[in-house]
Structure formats: structure tokens, C-alpha cells
Scaffold this active site. Structure first.
Site, PDB file in Angstrom:
ATOM      1  N   TYR A 188      -2.740  -0.982  10.036  1.00  0.00           N
ATOM      2  CA  TYR A 188      -2.833  -1.101   8.516  1.00  0.00           C
ATOM      3  C   TYR A 188      -1.447  -0.792   8.060  1.00  0.00           C
ATOM      4  O   TYR A 188      -0.947  -1.461   7.140  1.00  0.00           O
ATOM      5  CB  TYR A 188      -3.945  -0.398   7.748  1.00  0.00           C
ATOM      6  CG  TYR A 188      -4.074  -0.524   6.086  1.00  0.00           C
ATOM      7  CD1 TYR A 188      -4.827  -1.548   5.863  1.00  0.00           C
ATOM      8  CD2 TYR A 188      -3.381   0.305   5.545  1.00  0.00           C
ATOM      9  CE1 TYR A 188      -4.846  -1.895   4.543  1.00  0.00           C
ATOM     10  CE2 TYR A 188      -3.594   0.028   4.005  1.00  0.00           C
ATOM     11  CZ  TYR A 188      -4.406  -1.093   3.499  1.00  0.00           C
ATOM     12  OH  TYR A 188      -4.402  -1.102   2.258  1.00  0.00           O
ATOM     13  N   SER A 207       0.987  -1.245  -0.059  1.00  0.00           N
ATOM     14  CA  SER A 207       0.106  -0.011  -0.315  1.00  0.00           C
ATOM     15  C   SER A 207       0.896   1.251   0.029  1.00  0.00           C
ATOM     16  O   SER A 207       2.252   1.036   0.301  1.00  0.00           O
ATOM     17  CB  SER A 207      -0.978  -0.022   1.142  1.00  0.00           C
ATOM     18  OG  SER A 207      -1.235   1.359   1.592  1.00  0.00           O
TER      19      SER A 207
HETATM   20  P1  NDP Z   1     -12.058  -5.088  -0.678  1.00  0.00           P
HETATM   21  O1  NDP Z   1     -12.702  -4.855   0.581  1.00  0.00           O
HETATM   22  O2  NDP Z   1     -12.896  -4.621  -1.998  1.00  0.00           O
HETATM   23  O3  NDP Z   1     -11.648  -6.363  -0.803  1.00  0.00           O
HETATM   24  C1  NDP Z   1     -10.920  -7.387   0.243  1.00  0.00           C
HETATM   25  C2  NDP Z   1     -11.034  -8.685  -0.212  1.00  0.00           C
HETATM   26  O4  NDP Z   1     -10.292  -9.346   0.926  1.00  0.00           O
HETATM   27  C3  NDP Z   1     -12.520  -9.214  -0.427  1.00  0.00           C
HETATM   28  O5  NDP Z   1     -12.392  -9.887  -1.536  1.00  0.00           O
HETATM   29  C4  NDP Z   1     -12.568 -10.277   1.133  1.00  0.00           C
HETATM   30  O6  NDP Z   1     -13.528 -11.113   0.567  1.00  0.00           O
HETATM   31  C5  NDP Z   1     -11.244 -10.444   1.145  1.00  0.00           C
HETATM   32  N1  NDP Z   1     -10.933 -10.765   2.605  1.00  0.00           N
HETATM   33  C6  NDP Z   1     -10.908 -10.078   3.716  1.00  0.00           C
HETATM   34  N2  NDP Z   1     -10.660 -10.662   4.772  1.00  0.00           N
HETATM   35  C7  NDP Z   1     -10.543 -11.986   4.369  1.00  0.00           C
HETATM   36  C8  NDP Z   1     -10.184 -13.116   5.346  1.00  0.00           C
HETATM   37  N3  NDP Z   1      -9.911 -12.965   6.640  1.00  0.00           N
HETATM   38  N4  NDP Z   1      -9.934 -14.208   4.474  1.00  0.00           N
HETATM   39  C9  NDP Z   1     -10.145 -14.373   3.288  1.00  0.00           C
HETATM   40  N5  NDP Z   1     -10.423 -13.067   2.580  1.00  0.00           N
HETATM   41  C10 NDP Z   1     -10.512 -12.120   3.081  1.00  0.00           C
HETATM   42  O7  NDP Z   1     -10.574  -4.125  -0.614  1.00  0.00           O
HETATM   43  P2  NDP Z   1      -9.621  -3.933  -1.753  1.00  0.00           P
HETATM   44  O8  NDP Z   1      -9.748  -4.457  -2.915  1.00  0.00           O
HETATM   45  O9  NDP Z   1      -9.398  -2.276  -1.651  1.00  0.00           O
HETATM   46  O10 NDP Z   1      -8.367  -4.501  -1.174  1.00  0.00           O
HETATM   47  C11 NDP Z   1      -7.667  -5.537  -1.595  1.00  0.00           C
HETATM   48  C12 NDP Z   1      -6.288  -5.435  -1.062  1.00  0.00           C
HETATM   49  O11 NDP Z   1      -5.645  -4.325  -1.686  1.00  0.00           O
HETATM   50  C13 NDP Z   1      -5.860  -5.314   0.228  1.00  0.00           C
HETATM   51  O12 NDP Z   1      -4.829  -6.060   0.564  1.00  0.00           O
HETATM   52  C14 NDP Z   1      -5.826  -3.859   0.600  1.00  0.00           C
HETATM   53  O13 NDP Z   1      -5.037  -3.670   1.671  1.00  0.00           O
HETATM   54  C15 NDP Z   1      -4.878  -3.378  -0.619  1.00  0.00           C
HETATM   55  N6  NDP Z   1      -4.887  -2.288  -0.880  1.00  0.00           N
HETATM   56  C16 NDP Z   1      -6.120  -1.223  -1.501  1.00  0.00           C
HETATM   57  C17 NDP Z   1      -5.914  -0.160  -1.906  1.00  0.00           C
HETATM   58  C18 NDP Z   1      -6.997   0.574  -2.223  1.00  0.00           C
HETATM   59  O14 NDP Z   1      -6.961   1.880  -2.600  1.00  0.00           O
HETATM   60  N7  NDP Z   1      -8.243   0.065  -2.373  1.00  0.00           N
HETATM   61  C19 NDP Z   1      -4.838   0.738  -1.796  1.00  0.00           C
HETATM   62  C20 NDP Z   1      -3.535  -0.192  -1.410  1.00  0.00           C
HETATM   63  C21 NDP Z   1      -3.947  -1.637  -0.889  1.00  0.00           C
HETATM   64  P3  NDP Z   1     -14.281 -11.782   1.750  1.00  0.00           P
HETATM   65  O15 NDP Z   1     -14.949 -10.639   2.636  1.00  0.00           O
HETATM   66  O16 NDP Z   1     -15.389 -12.467   1.095  1.00  0.00           O
HETATM   67  O17 NDP Z   1     -13.461 -12.550   2.552  1.00  0.00           O
END
Ligand code: NDP
Length: 252
Positions: free
Chosen positions: A155, A142
Site C-alpha cells: 500500500y 495517503s
Molecule cells: P473504500 O473501501 O470505502 O472504497 C474503495 C473504493 O474503491 C470502493 O468504492 C471500491 O468499489 C473501489 N474499488 C476497489 N477496487 C477496485 C477496482 N479494482 N476497480 C474499481 N473500483 C475499485 O475505501 P476508502 O474510501 O477509504 O478509500 C478510497 C481511496 O482513499 C483509496 O484509494 C484509499 O487508498 C484512499 N485513502 C483512504 C484513507 C482512509 O483513511 N480511509 C486514507 C488515505 C487514502 P467496488 O468494490 O464497487 O469496486
């Protein structure tokens, strides 16, 4: 150089947001896709979308914080697909509170999802990649791997840790022909950041002002880098943390 035909890519949290954007990119390059997340209905919807691109895809349930759940998911993926070539450790979440207000269980939940989850998935996948003669691991960091944010200490710690984990794994697994890199996305429009913008109202404009590209990122902005880091084109790239941020981290 960029052909992933015959490769199997496992994407945690691939049922929405950035994970789905990367899954689409890998599918376009020909990879078979495994979507692993907790919400199986959401994962099945993502699988249908990926299958419409003309590749095989399947959904498996996993909670990345639970080592038994991770082991069962990786075993099922290897059994059903015959191999695992690419792991994208994308599952992540945030709890926004400054240090003094953050509860220990909130700290643990963020660290266990974002950092321990990536460790657990990586260690379970390693024997399968080794057996296949090599592989690719992509971690998702990130901007908070680099910068501080008052409201996101857990985070930020988890995402700083991801870069350190990337380097250690890259050094350890180079001899197994497994390349390990991190993508550092800038601000991308997803459920996660929609939540953050509700919580921190000035965030939307602050990001726009600071991003040289003059826009928030879209999930498909991550597709190209995911293909590069999964493909033979990146076979000599390992231990890197690559910003994909519209220039956000380049601005002084
Ligand atoms: P979302 O909330 O859209 O996606 C997060 C995903 O993680 C979901 O598909 C969720 O699926 C899954 N998830 C969360 N907890 C668990 C768990 N315990 N076990 C399995 N799956 C899990 O967020 P983003 O797409 O924004 O984030 C994706 C990644 O990108 C993350 O690591 C985030 O930190 C990173 N990121 C995002 C940024 C942004 O600007 N959006 C910037 C920098 C990094 P489900 O709930 O079905 O389990």
C-alpha cells in the site's frame, strides 16, 4: 471560481467512502457525476443519492486493474455525457502483511489497483480532456505516501508511486491545460479503515493521539479539496500533493 456547472466528473470507486464524499462535493458545485466501480448495485445507490442533490449522475462498471474494462468505461462515459473534464482516481484497496509475509500476488493486486489503475484511467481520459481544451486529474495518495507502516508495504509503495506519477503527469500535461494533483488524506472513517482497525486494534487510539484535530476524518472532509482541485480556482496549481489530515503530517 468554484462553479462546476456543465463539467463532467468521473470518480473511480465513487460508490462509497472517500470517493462518495468527493462526489457529493462535486455535485454540490454543479458537476455531472459518473460513478465507476465494480459493484454496480452499490454504484446505483450512490447515483440515486447524488441525483437527489439536483445534478445528473450515472453509474458505470469498471475494474481499474483491467485496461479493456477501463477503456470501455471511459468511452461509455464520454459517449453518454459528451465530455470528461475531471477524473478522480480514487479506487483503492490494501492487503496488510509485512514484507516477509506478503505474497507476490498480493503485492501485485495492491499495486495494480492503486497505482496501475490510476495510470490506466488517466491515459484513457487524456484524449477527452485534450479535446475539451483542458481538465483536472486528482489522484488519492495517503499518509503512507509520506510515512512507513510495517504492515502495509505494498500500500505504501503504491501511494508513494501515486505522488511520483502525479508530478510526471503534471509536467507532461501542463501544455494541454490539464492540472494534475494528489490529495493525501489522513485517517478517514471508511470501510477500508474499519477493516484496518479490526486488524490492528491499537490503530484507532494511535490515530486519535497523533491527530492534532483530535478526531478521525469523515468522508465529507474531502469534499472541499476535491471541489478546489476540480475548479478554475486551482488552474495554477499542478503537481502538488496536499495533505487533508487534521494536522497529522504536521506533527513532529
Ligand atoms: P473504500 O473501501 O470505502 O472504497 C474503495 C473504493 O474503491 C470502493 O468504492 C471500491 O468499489 C473501489 N474499488 C476497489 N477496487 C477496485 C477496482 N479494482 N476497480 C474499481 N473500483 C475499485 O475505501 P476508502 O474510501 O477509504 O478509500 C478510497 C481511496 O482513499 C483509496 O484509494 C484509499 O487508498 C484512499 N485513502 C483512504 C484513507 C482512509 O483513511 N480511509 C486514507 C488515505 C487514502 P467496488 O468494490 O464497487 O469496486
Amino acid at each position: 471560481m468554484f462553479d462546476l456547472t456543465g463539467k463532467v466528473a468521473l470518480i473511480t470507486g465513487g460508490n462509497g467512502g472517500i470517493g462518495l464524499g468527493m462526489a457529493r462535493g462535486l455535485a454540490h458545485a454543479g458537476a455531472r457525476i459518473v460513478i465507476a466501480a465494480r459493484n454496480i448495485e452499490k454504484s446505483q445507490a450512490a447515483v440515486r443519492e447524488i441525483q437527489a442533490l439536483g445534478v445528473q449522475a450515472l453509474a458505470l462498471p469498471v475494474d481499474v486493474t483491467d485496461s479493456d474494462s477501463v477503456e470501455a468505461m471511459v468511452t461509455a462515459a464520454a459517449e453518454q455525457c459528451g465530455r470528461i473534464d475531471i477524473l478522480v482516481n480514487n479506487a483503492g484497496m490494501s492487503i496488510r502483511n509485512p514484507v516477509q509475509d506478503l505474497l507476490p500476488e498480493q503485492w501485485r493486486q495492491v499495486l495494480e489497483t492503486n497505482l496501475t489503475g490510476a495510470f490506466l484511467c488517466s491515459r484513457s481520459v487524456h484524449p477527452h480532456m485534450k479535446r475539451a481544451g483542458g481538465g483536472k486529474v486528482i489522484h488519492i495518495g495517503s499518509m503512507l505516501s509520506i510515512f512507513g507502516a510495517a504492515y502495509a508495504p505494498a500500500y505504501g509503495a503504491s501511494k508513494g508511486g501515486i505522488v511520483a506519477l502525479t508530478k510526471s503527469m503534471a509536467v507532461a500535461w501542463a501544455k494541454d491545460r490539464i492540472q494534475v494533483n494528489a490529495i493525501l488524506p489522513g485517517w478517514i472513517d471508511t470501510d477500508l479503515t474499519r477493516q484496518a482497525r479490526r486488524h490492528v486494534p491499537e490503530l484507532h487510539d494511535r490515530v486519535l493521539d497523533r491527530t492534532p484535530a483530535g478526531r478521525w476524518g469523515e468522508i465529507d472532509d474531502l469534499a472541499g479539496i476535491a471541489v478546489f482541485l476540480s475548479a478554475p480556482a486551482s488552474d495554477f496549481v499542478t503537481g502538488a500533493a496536499i495533505p487533508v489530515d487534521g494536522g497529522y503530517s504536521a506533527l513532529g
